[in-house]
Enzyme design. Structure first.
Site, PDB file in Angstrom:
ATOM      1  N   HIS A 154       2.897 -14.177  -5.403  1.00 33.81           N
ATOM      2  CA  HIS A 154       3.106 -13.959  -6.797  1.00 33.81           C
ATOM      3  C   HIS A 154       2.197 -14.359  -7.875  1.00 33.81           C
ATOM      4  CE1 HIS A 154       2.978 -18.427  -6.538  1.00 33.81           C
ATOM      5  NE2 HIS A 154       2.986 -18.341  -8.137  1.00 33.81           N
ATOM      6  N   ARG A 155       0.940 -14.912  -7.301  1.00 35.41           N
ATOM      7  CA  ARG A 155      -0.421 -14.798  -8.291  1.00 35.41           C
ATOM      8  C   ARG A 155      -1.206 -13.592  -8.159  1.00 35.41           C
ATOM      9  NH1 ARG A 155      -2.621 -20.900  -8.334  1.00 35.41           N
ATOM     10  NH2 ARG A 155      -1.064 -21.755  -9.619  1.00 35.41           N
ATOM     11  N   GLY A 156      -0.970 -12.760  -7.355  1.00 32.28           N
ATOM     12  CA  GLY A 156      -1.729 -11.547  -6.980  1.00 32.28           C
ATOM     13  C   GLY A 156      -1.302 -10.446  -8.064  1.00 32.28           C
ATOM     14  N   MET A 157      -2.104  -9.476  -8.182  1.00 33.36           N
ATOM     15  CA  MET A 157      -1.502  -8.415  -9.146  1.00 33.36           C
ATOM     16  C   MET A 157      -0.290  -7.898  -8.969  1.00 33.36           C
ATOM     17  SD  MET A 157      -3.639  -4.782 -10.218  1.00 33.36           S
ATOM     18  CE  MET A 157      -3.526  -4.140  -8.473  1.00 33.36           C
ATOM     19  N   GLY A 178       2.273  -1.974   2.107  1.00 41.36           N
ATOM     20  CA  GLY A 178       1.124  -1.377   2.927  1.00 41.36           C
ATOM     21  C   GLY A 178       0.027  -0.979   1.909  1.00 41.36           C
ATOM     22  N   SER A 179      -0.494   0.239   2.201  1.00 39.73           N
ATOM     23  CA  SER A 179      -1.473   0.805   1.463  1.00 39.73           C
ATOM     24  C   SER A 179      -1.816   2.240   1.733  1.00 39.73           C
ATOM     25  CB  SER A 179      -2.767   0.002   1.805  1.00 39.73           C
ATOM     26  OG  SER A 179      -3.935   0.863   1.193  1.00 39.73           O
ATOM     27  N   SER A 180      -1.976   3.040   0.924  1.00 41.27           N
ATOM     28  CA  SER A 180      -2.442   4.439   1.100  1.00 41.27           C
ATOM     29  C   SER A 180      -3.662   4.727   2.255  1.00 41.27           C
ATOM     30  CB  SER A 180      -2.399   5.327  -0.061  1.00 41.27           C
ATOM     31  OG  SER A 180      -3.658   4.971  -0.723  1.00 41.27           O
ATOM     32  N   CYS A 181      -4.382   3.544   2.377  1.00 38.72           N
ATOM     33  CA  CYS A 181      -5.501   3.821   3.379  1.00 38.72           C
ATOM     34  C   CYS A 181      -5.045   4.018   5.027  1.00 38.72           C
ATOM     35  CB  CYS A 181      -6.564   2.781   3.163  1.00 38.72           C
ATOM     36  SG  CYS A 181      -6.020   1.068   3.599  1.00 38.72           S
ATOM     37  N   TYR A 239      -8.580  -2.990   7.345  1.00 37.22           N
ATOM     38  CA  TYR A 239      -7.483  -3.327   6.535  1.00 37.22           C
ATOM     39  C   TYR A 239      -6.447  -2.150   6.983  1.00 37.22           C
ATOM     40  CZ  TYR A 239      -5.146  -3.620   1.835  1.00 37.22           C
ATOM     41  OH  TYR A 239      -4.128  -3.820   1.006  1.00 37.22           O
ATOM     42  N   LYS A 271      -2.509  -3.093   8.010  1.00 35.70           N
ATOM     43  CA  LYS A 271      -1.391  -2.731   7.256  1.00 35.70           C
ATOM     44  C   LYS A 271      -0.566  -1.878   8.358  1.00 35.70           C
ATOM     45  CE  LYS A 271      -1.854  -4.466   3.300  1.00 35.70           C
ATOM     46  NZ  LYS A 271      -0.716  -5.426   2.899  1.00 35.70           N
ATOM     47  N   THR A 288      -0.168   3.557  -3.568  1.00 33.84           N
ATOM     48  CA  THR A 288      -1.530   4.271  -3.724  1.00 33.84           C
ATOM     49  C   THR A 288      -2.441   3.242  -4.454  1.00 33.84           C
ATOM     50  OG1 THR A 288      -2.724   6.189  -4.777  1.00 33.84           O
ATOM     51  CG2 THR A 288      -0.799   5.263  -5.977  1.00 33.84           C
ATOM     52  N   LEU A 290      -3.903   0.752  -6.812  1.00 33.38           N
ATOM     53  CA  LEU A 290      -3.236   0.345  -8.068  1.00 33.38           C
ATOM     54  C   LEU A 290      -4.034  -0.408  -9.078  1.00 33.38           C
ATOM     55  CD1 LEU A 290      -0.215  -1.500  -5.712  1.00 33.38           C
ATOM     56  CD2 LEU A 290      -0.045   0.498  -7.090  1.00 33.38           C
ATOM     57  N   HIS A 293     -11.930  -3.107  -7.052  1.00 32.10           N
ATOM     58  CA  HIS A 293     -11.465  -1.710  -6.792  1.00 32.10           C
ATOM     59  C   HIS A 293     -12.380  -1.059  -7.882  1.00 32.10           C
ATOM     60  CE1 HIS A 293      -8.351  -3.251  -4.178  1.00 32.10           C
ATOM     61  NE2 HIS A 293      -8.611  -1.938  -3.447  1.00 32.10           N
ATOM     62  N   ASP A 307     -18.774   6.756  -0.646  1.00 31.01           N
ATOM     63  CA  ASP A 307     -17.821   7.391  -1.370  1.00 31.01           C
ATOM     64  C   ASP A 307     -16.439   6.862  -0.944  1.00 31.01           C
ATOM     65  OD1 ASP A 307     -18.972   8.967  -3.332  1.00 31.01           O
ATOM     66  OD2 ASP A 307     -19.248  10.908  -2.295  1.00 31.01           O
TER      67      ASP A 307
HETATM   68  O1  GFB Z   1     -11.322   1.424  -5.546  1.00 34.73           O
HETATM   69  P1  GFB Z   1     -12.444   1.852  -4.575  1.00 34.73           P
HETATM   70  O2  GFB Z   1     -13.261   0.532  -4.241  1.00 34.73           O
HETATM   71  O3  GFB Z   1     -11.557   1.765  -3.136  1.00 34.73           O
HETATM   72  O4  GFB Z   1     -13.371   2.813  -4.722  1.00 34.73           O
HETATM   73  P2  GFB Z   1     -11.115   3.013  -2.074  1.00 34.73           P
HETATM   74  C1  GFB Z   1     -13.058   4.111  -5.039  1.00 34.73           C
HETATM   75  C2  GFB Z   1     -13.900   5.094  -5.461  1.00 34.73           C
HETATM   76  O5  GFB Z   1     -14.710   4.613  -6.566  1.00 34.73           O
HETATM   77  C3  GFB Z   1     -15.024   5.098  -4.346  1.00 34.73           C
HETATM   78  C4  GFB Z   1     -16.102   4.781  -6.261  1.00 34.73           C
HETATM   79  O6  GFB Z   1     -15.713   6.397  -4.187  1.00 34.73           O
HETATM   80  C5  GFB Z   1     -16.287   4.171  -4.970  1.00 34.73           C
HETATM   81  O7  GFB Z   1     -17.630   4.818  -4.354  1.00 34.73           O
HETATM   82  N1  GFB Z   1     -16.607   3.783  -7.464  1.00 34.73           N
HETATM   83  C6  GFB Z   1     -17.617   4.108  -8.169  1.00 34.73           C
HETATM   84  C7  GFB Z   1     -16.592   2.313  -7.360  1.00 34.73           C
HETATM   85  N2  GFB Z   1     -17.879   2.792  -8.908  1.00 34.73           N
HETATM   86  C8  GFB Z   1     -17.497   2.019  -8.381  1.00 34.73           C
HETATM   87  C9  GFB Z   1     -17.606   0.359  -8.648  1.00 34.73           C
HETATM   88  O8  GFB Z   1     -18.231  -0.099  -9.399  1.00 34.73           O
HETATM   89  N3  GFB Z   1     -16.685  -0.307  -7.596  1.00 34.73           N
HETATM   90  C10 GFB Z   1     -15.837   0.285  -6.789  1.00 34.73           C
HETATM   91  N4  GFB Z   1     -15.224  -0.747  -6.120  1.00 34.73           N
HETATM   92  N5  GFB Z   1     -15.716   1.504  -6.695  1.00 34.73           N
HETATM   93  C11 GFB Z   1      -9.859   0.964  -1.076  1.00 34.73           C
HETATM   94  C12 GFB Z   1      -9.664   0.354   0.310  1.00 34.73           C
HETATM   95  O9  GFB Z   1     -10.504   2.135  -0.891  1.00 34.73           O
HETATM   96  O10 GFB Z   1      -8.725   1.457  -1.654  1.00 34.73           O
HETATM   97  C13 GFB Z   1      -8.874  -0.685   0.652  1.00 34.73           C
HETATM   98  O11 GFB Z   1     -11.102   0.029   0.621  1.00 34.73           O
HETATM   99  C14 GFB Z   1      -7.397  -0.025  -0.350  1.00 34.73           C
HETATM  100  O12 GFB Z   1      -8.780  -0.736   1.851  1.00 34.73           O
HETATM  101  C15 GFB Z   1      -7.746   0.280  -1.868  1.00 34.73           C
HETATM  102  O13 GFB Z   1      -6.836   1.027   0.502  1.00 34.73           O
HETATM  103  C16 GFB Z   1      -6.438   0.849  -2.415  1.00 34.73           C
HETATM  104  O14 GFB Z   1     -10.325   3.904  -2.991  1.00 34.73           O
HETATM  105  O15 GFB Z   1     -12.336   3.875  -1.707  1.00 34.73           O
END
Ligand code: GFB
Length: 311
Positions: A12-15, A107-110, A137, A141, A165, A167, A180, A273
């Protein structure tokens, strides 16, 4: 689920958990049970069993998880798989033992294959290899989804799963190493603006596409499903998203506009990426009577305001 029902929100403290709590409270639910991490360690099976035995919740939102962005997922895969497997197994098993009326697992879209056809339908689960940056991860999930499915199958429980997806929103993690992309960009643009820095560096090539859903919409979808459906009505699980995606480059430009930063954006292609595209097919959710309401622009504005107010 009636207004008196005793509802446990794990996380409940998470996003996501905090958004579910706000949503339930706004609908008049008051009998909510919550425990902080220091009060209840969800990786401790005995502690989880004791909690269920004592509190006897009727409904459970399983929003507790170890989460993070692309770098955290690829740097600490052992922690992501171990902690998430324990949390899910402990709560789902305790929910069965203590005859919980209904549980909703997030879960998660991954969980979908790296090169799944787009948009991704629920039936694409386990049809191909996973993306390496978040495989640990994703496996945890997938195990959570299958725990729910097989407990329903063998024990006739009522455990539902939803696949959100990407969030974003209030209470997100804005730590640049573990966050993220959305909170990372909001923070990077904001700090560059207030410190008059002429360029910012973002990770990867900017070409991957992502779908973003505001966490208040996510919470609303979870509560809608809990209130109106049973596991047998929804199939193995339901995708929750907007049905629209944008490139990271487009996202960076949008965040730059909202934050009002006019410096240069540099792409650091030495950073991963991740998966090229992950757009959810949300037709099953639409048939179940729910659609996203918060536009990406409004959601980012709201999150940016929350971020600057909370500093
Ligand atoms: O949100 P994100 O970390 O996770 O990265 P994923 C999404 C895209 O944004 C990637 C780019 O292509 C990153 O390279 N990006 C650009 C950045 N600049 C940045 C930055 O400063 N920080 C971050 N974090 N990304 C996650 C999964 O994947 O998604 C988890 O690792 C989970 O398991 C989550 O499913 C929802 O969308 O790639």
């Amino acid at each position: 689920m009636d207004i008196q029902s005793k509802i446990y929100i794990a996380g409940h403290r998470g996003m996501v958990g905090s958004a579910i709590k706000r949503n339930l409270e706004s609908r008049g639910y008051q009998n909510l049970v919550c425990r902080t991490h220091s009060e209840l360690d969800l990786t401790n099976q005995q502690a989880v069993n004791e909690f269920f035995k004592t509190e006897k919740p009727e409904y459970v939102f399983l929003a507790a998880a170890k989460v993070g962005g692309i770098l955290a997922n690829s740097t600490y895969p052992a922690e992501f798989i171990y902690q998430n497997l324990l949390i899910e197994a402990n709560i789902i098993h305790a929910a069965y033992i203590h005859n919980i009326k209904k549980l909703l697992f997030l879960g998660s879209s991954c969980i979908y294959p790296k090169f799944a056809p787009q948009p991704m339908k629920e039936e694409y689960l386990l049809t191909g290899d996973l993306e390496v940056t978040n495989e640990a991860y994703a496996i945890a999930k997938i195990a959570g989804i299958r725990l729910c499915k097989h407990y329903n199958q063998q024990y006739n429980t009522n455990f539902m799963s939803v696949m959100p997806t990407n969030l974003y929103g209030q209470n997100d993690n804005f730590n640049l190493e573990s966050s993220h992309v959305m909170p990372a960009l909001i923070r990077k643009f904001h700090e560059a603006k207030i410190n008059n820095i002429s360029e910012i560096v973002i990770w990867g090539t900017g070409s991957p596409k992502r779908e973003f859903l505001h966490v208040d919409d996510m919470a609303d979808a979870c509560v809608h499903l809990m209130m109106n459906y049973n596991a047998s009505d929804i199939g193995e699980f339901v995708n929750v998203g907007t049905g629209k995606d944008i490139t990271i480059k487009e996202l960076a430009e949008l965040v730059g506009d909202i934050v009002d930063y006019d410096g240069k954006i540099i792409y650091d292609a030495s950073k991963p990426d991740g998966t090229p595209r992950k757009l959810l097919d949300v037709s099953r959710l639409n048939v179940l009577g729910w659609k996203a309401k918060i536009s990406l622009k409004d959601g980012i504005k709201q999150t940016y305001e929350w971020y600057t107010d909370s500093k």
